[in-house]
Design an enzyme around this catalytic site. Sequence first.
Site, PDB file in Angstrom:
ATOM      1  CG  ASN A  52       0.551   4.154   4.860  1.00 35.38           C
ATOM      2  OD1 ASN A  52      -0.701   3.141   4.886  1.00 35.38           O
ATOM      3  ND2 ASN A  52       1.332   3.434   4.575  1.00 35.38           N
TER       4      ASN A  52
ATOM      5  CE  LYS B 266      -5.097   0.345   2.655  1.00 36.74           C
ATOM      6  NZ  LYS B 266      -5.274   1.034   3.322  1.00 36.74           N
TER       7      LYS B 266
ATOM      8  NE  ARG C  94       5.493  -2.128   9.120  1.00 38.70           N
ATOM      9  CZ  ARG C  94       4.120  -1.325   8.799  1.00 38.70           C
ATOM     10  NH1 ARG C  94       3.425  -1.281   9.394  1.00 38.70           N
ATOM     11  NH2 ARG C  94       3.581  -2.059   7.727  1.00 38.70           N
TER      12      ARG C  94
ATOM     13  CD  GLU D  81      -1.213   0.474   3.711  1.00 39.16           C
ATOM     14  OE1 GLU D  81      -1.539   1.585   3.175  1.00 39.16           O
ATOM     15  OE2 GLU D  81      -0.132   0.530   4.635  1.00 39.16           O
TER      16      GLU D  81
ATOM     17  CE  LYS E 274      -4.468  -5.011   1.043  1.00 34.34           C
ATOM     18  NZ  LYS E 274      -3.803  -4.204   0.639  1.00 34.34           N
TER      19      LYS E 274
END
Length: 518
Positions: A153, A336, A494, A151, A408
């Site tokens: 952001n 999205k 992450r 994605e 999503k």
Amino acid sequence: MPSPTGLTYPPTLDDAPERDRLVQTIKDWTIANGLAVRPPPALVSNDSEGILAMSAPVTLFPSPFPKTCFEEAKAIQTKYNELYARISQDEEYLSGLVQEVAGGDEFIDNLWKVHLRVKEEGYVQSLALGLFRSDYMVHQDGDNLQIKQVEFNTIASSFGGLSGQTSLLHKYLAKTEYPLLKQSLTLSSGNLPPNSSAEGLAAGLAAAFRAYGKSSLGHQTCILFLVQDGERNVFDQRHLEYALQTSDAEPIPVFRLPFSQILAHTTLAATSPGRQLLYRPPNNPSLTFEVAVAYLRAGYGPGDYPSASAWEARYQIERSAAIACPSVLTQLAGMKKVQQVLATPESVSSAPSALRRFVPDDDNSGDAAYQALWRTFTNIYPLDTSAAGQEARRLATDSEECKKYVMKPQREGGGNNFYRTAIPQRLKEIPEAHWGSYILMELITPPPVVNTILRNGKLEHGGVICELGIYGTCLWDQKTGAILRNEESGYLLRTKGDQSEEGGVAAGFGCMDSCLLV
Ligand code: ADP
Ligand code: MG
Ligand code: MG
């Protein structure tokens, strides 16, 4: 996997004293260097003074990450920054996409209404600041490794503050601790890339602060961080603040204000047409600052808008002269739905490729950018009534096909998606007329990696999935289209256990990591 030294990497740490020593070092280093979060209320029954901090969850070792993928993601970031600046400027295009999802999504509808209200009276600030983060996973296709975007952001992109610290932690351990392990690991610093994400994001904020200029009302200008009440990830934000004060010769006044307190402590200048945003610190209301940059680390989801007055607060920020990071249009560019239309090939959609609209090839140099961006897309489908949407509806409701997808809604902050067999279940719960407010995305399946996570003092060892985020800062003029600053600004790795669907650190699923480039 073999380490650069030919040993098994990362080591399993079967020796208890060796393991305990490494864990103790990490516990101390993380607190000493602000790689930390506030404890959750459930962990601390009595922290009424708000003085406690705990280590952020981290991996014991930097996870191996393909160097070519890392470099590709970094190299493409300025192209992504420009793409999203262009999308933010295309109000007509965004309007069409908002209409497609707003019927089933009151939050997006309300955001759009804020924009329309301000548009009606006219925006007084044409500069816009994006502190972006583009997230990827590595997709393995035979021997070929390719980054695929999870994605993009455009609001409250977090962990830039903690991420640089995590890189420093692993560098420190590579110098002091890993060489002492029985399976002695020497990680050369060349394989642990530098990461100045906090400084990079702070430099973006400072550039916007300077571009705002001096107050015509004679006030001192400031940057206002709009934050959530009870924010646990406060040190991540503080690192940006501290970096701001070291990156600029002149200190920049920075204040933190809970989103819920905007109307109590800010006003718009009444005497001038400029709609300057004035901030009076609660502890010293006789002082007045003019807000040059309003940096939102809140306001990205419905939870921050419990009442009509919260929407009025957002309206106040949006119509003010402060440079909003982000504006409503920039926030909406991060839907999205936008990512889905960009990734939909021309042959499937009746409209010309959305990516081509924003990355034209009019000077024959755009095509390299177009191809580079296109390569990072995976298949994403609308769930509307178009031909592509009908096919996606078939996949999403099929009990076998659905296992390859994630569905999503237009939400941020983790914990909102539906995975695999939960997709048909979810679709049954919502009226078919609202299915179009979701998108259906192919699951990316990265190559297996093993690591050990230290979370809440406990170790979790096993297969992990890594998600790379690249920060970007971009300052542009909405009216003229001029891009005044466009930088790649560091990275985030992450990592989550491979049994977990979601990877958010703040949401409690993922942990901080850094890259060992292989
Ligand atoms: P949010 O804006 O809430 O962070 P994301 O689109 O990043 O939403 O989804 C949340 C998490 O779900 C990601 O961090 C990732 O772990 C997982 N995820 C999302 N999309 C995919 C995908 N296409 N393939 C595999 N995992 C995904
Ligand atoms: Mg995400
Ligand atoms: Mg997001």
